[in-house]
Design a protein around this motif. Structure first.
Motif, mmCIF file in Angstrom:
data_model
loop_
_atom_site.group_PDB
_atom_site.id
_atom_site.type_symbol
_atom_site.label_atom_id
_atom_site.label_comp_id
_atom_site.label_asym_id
_atom_site.label_seq_id
_atom_site.Cartn_x
_atom_site.Cartn_y
_atom_site.Cartn_z
ATOM 1 N N VAL A 135 6.248 -7.800 -6.993
ATOM 2 C CA VAL A 135 6.146 -6.664 -7.778
ATOM 3 C C VAL A 135 4.988 -5.997 -7.630
ATOM 4 O O VAL A 135 3.862 -6.559 -7.392
ATOM 5 C CB VAL A 135 6.544 -6.784 -9.283
ATOM 6 N N GLU A 136 5.016 -4.773 -7.984
ATOM 7 C CA GLU A 136 3.715 -3.862 -7.724
ATOM 8 C C GLU A 136 3.722 -2.889 -8.781
ATOM 9 O O GLU A 136 4.629 -2.325 -9.044
ATOM 10 C CB GLU A 136 3.595 -2.954 -6.460
ATOM 11 N N GLY A 137 2.642 -2.766 -9.701
ATOM 12 C CA GLY A 137 2.406 -1.798 -10.791
ATOM 13 C C GLY A 137 3.479 -2.345 -12.010
ATOM 14 O O GLY A 137 3.481 -1.418 -12.587
ATOM 15 N N THR A 138 3.806 -3.326 -12.091
ATOM 16 C CA THR A 138 4.637 -3.758 -13.293
ATOM 17 C C THR A 138 4.594 -5.347 -13.428
ATOM 18 O O THR A 138 3.905 -6.101 -12.673
ATOM 19 C CB THR A 138 6.172 -3.491 -13.090
ATOM 20 N N GLU A 177 0.855 -1.233 -0.030
ATOM 21 C CA GLU A 177 0.144 -0.180 -0.022
ATOM 22 C C GLU A 177 1.002 1.004 0.011
ATOM 23 O O GLU A 177 0.619 2.382 -0.871
ATOM 24 C CB GLU A 177 -1.067 0.022 1.112
ATOM 25 N N PHE A 178 1.984 1.409 0.844
ATOM 26 C CA PHE A 178 3.033 2.425 0.732
ATOM 27 C C PHE A 178 3.582 2.643 -0.656
ATOM 28 O O PHE A 178 3.587 3.645 -1.010
ATOM 29 C CB PHE A 178 4.063 2.224 1.912
ATOM 30 N N VAL A 179 4.000 1.349 -1.457
ATOM 31 C CA VAL A 179 4.520 1.587 -2.485
ATOM 32 C C VAL A 179 3.651 2.235 -3.495
ATOM 33 O O VAL A 179 4.031 2.948 -4.543
ATOM 34 C CB VAL A 179 5.154 0.190 -2.850
ATOM 35 N N ARG A 180 2.402 1.569 -3.725
ATOM 36 C CA ARG A 180 1.479 2.114 -4.583
ATOM 37 C C ARG A 180 1.240 3.500 -4.487
ATOM 38 O O ARG A 180 0.913 4.128 -5.276
ATOM 39 C CB ARG A 180 0.153 1.218 -4.129
ATOM 40 N N ARG A 181 0.878 4.093 -3.034
ATOM 41 C CA ARG A 181 0.595 5.300 -2.943
ATOM 42 C C ARG A 181 1.512 6.155 -3.260
ATOM 43 O O ARG A 181 1.624 7.248 -3.823
ATOM 44 C CB ARG A 181 0.083 5.599 -1.535
#
Length: 381
Positions: free
Chosen positions: A109-112, A67-71
């Motif tokens: 991974v997040e967003g990729t 959640e921190f990485v996404r925001r």
């Protein structure tokens, strides 16, 4: 002697690294008339922010961390649109991974997406890492969304420069907080020379100094770990990608502006003090760093000339610590970045403002609903 005038602020942010400057920036950006003071014992962007590689790659350690990485990614995207001169650049990112661990990495991974490098992409990597060793049991992967890299100190300075356009903003350098106490529904901060300020809300974003008994605030649950990197004196090409070694917790990052590469690796030294003069890259650091470099890129190992060493505060579970101080309910701690302050700073700042109830943000978060880490005990290992 006439008592010194006590300045009154809606919000005081202690610590002018990337988290503190981002907190002050978001506060002034969302309410320009707010009286916001940013204060630091040194200069803007000093401390861990001055040494950080500023590498933002979308890997997460847990769902809370995700959640921190996404925001953080979303806010940085907004900043790059509103501030085209923000010194943050995009670059390609590849990874050398044991074939049996690809599935585990894909979950982080997040967003990729992760996919095998194409022939053209493999050529690009080989042109920039001419003696790269990828064994038969390993695969070369590409992160499709790439990553970002920037001078953390310069980003912090840029955020402060923009904040100064707000009439209620002030930034004080060379001011160390000597004490925190309550008075008449406000929080008082005492500095050297008898200077005091009153604040409706306070955010401490002092990096590893949070765990150093800053202003008498203790029992944070943060441990301080040494962070080290080697400098490789070989000029990167403009198209040079970053190369991750997830199994070794290391990466090679091209720093075109500095005319060199940076090799970041995991130090094992814990519970250090945030004192620059006491931190060194020791023999154990070099041994483990060179083992990885010789395994994957021998010519890079031969080009090592010096490096950098600093430290950061690590939380128990690597999720940033954002919580109120028990003895000072108007004071919020924001830290425990665990070596990821640059990419997590926007989300940490936003959540710290929400939790503090600072005037820049609607106070929609509570200690039970905010995205926080309230653990006070345990080891990050």
């Amino acid at each position: 002697m006439k008592p010194a005038k006590v300045d009154q602020f809606d919000l005081v942010v202690v610590g002018a690294g990337i988290v503190g400057t981002m907190t002050a920036f978001l506060a002034t950006d969302r309410r320009p008339d707010a009286r916001v003071l940013l204060v630091d014992q040194g200069l803007v962007g000093n401390g861990a922010s001055a040494f950080s590689a500023g590498f933002d790659v979308p890997l997460v350690g847990s769902e809370d961390h995700r959640e921190f990485v996404r925001r953080g990614t979303a806010i940085y995207g907004e900043l790059r649109e509103s501030m085209p001169d923000l010194p943050v650049r995009q670059l390609d990112v590849f990874a050398v991974v044991d074939a049996g661990r690809v599935a585990a990495l894909e979950k982080r991974v997040e967003g990729t997406e992760l996919r095998p490098a194409t022939d053209d992409e493999s050529t690009l990597v080989r042109e920039n890492y001419p003696d790269l060793v990828v064994s038969d049991e390993q695969t070369l992967l590409r992160m499709t969304a790439g990553g970002y890299c920037g001078s953390v100190r310069t980003v912090a300075e840029r955020l402060v420069a923009v904040s100064r356009k707000s009439t209620g903003f002030a930034s004080w350098a060379g001011m160390r907080v000597a004490g925190v106490f309550g008075r008449d529904e406000t929080t008082m901060l005492r500095f050297g020379g008898g200077i005091e300020v009153a604040a409706d809300q306070v955010v401490f974003a002092t990096g590893p100094w949070i765990a150093d008994g800053c202003a008498g605030i203790t029992n944070t649950g943060i441990r301080v770990k040494k962070v080290a990197a080697l400098h490789i004196e070989r000029r990167p090409r403009p198209d040079a990608p970053a190369l991750l070694f997830p199994d070794e917790d290391a990466f090679l990052l091209p720093l075109q502006a500095e005319g060199r590469w940076l090799f970041s690796f995991a130090s094992r030294e814990w519970d250090v003090r945030p004192r620059e003069e006491e931190l060194t890259i020791d023999d154990d650091d070099r041994r483990r760093a060179f083992e990885t470099l010789h395994r994957y890129a021998p010519s890079f190992a031969r080009a090592v000339r010096g490096g950098r060493v600093w430290c950061d505060g690590y939380s128990v579970d690597r999720v940033p610590l954002i919580r109120r101080v028990t003895d000072h309910p108007r004071v919020v701690l924001a830290g425990g970045c665990s070596g990821s302050g640059f990419r997590l700073a926007p989300a940490i700042a936003e959540k710290a403002l929400e939790l503090s109830g600072a005037p820049a943000m609607p106070n929609t978060a509570t200690p039970d609903t905010a995205m926080t880490n309230t653990s006070d005990q345990g080891s990050p290992e």
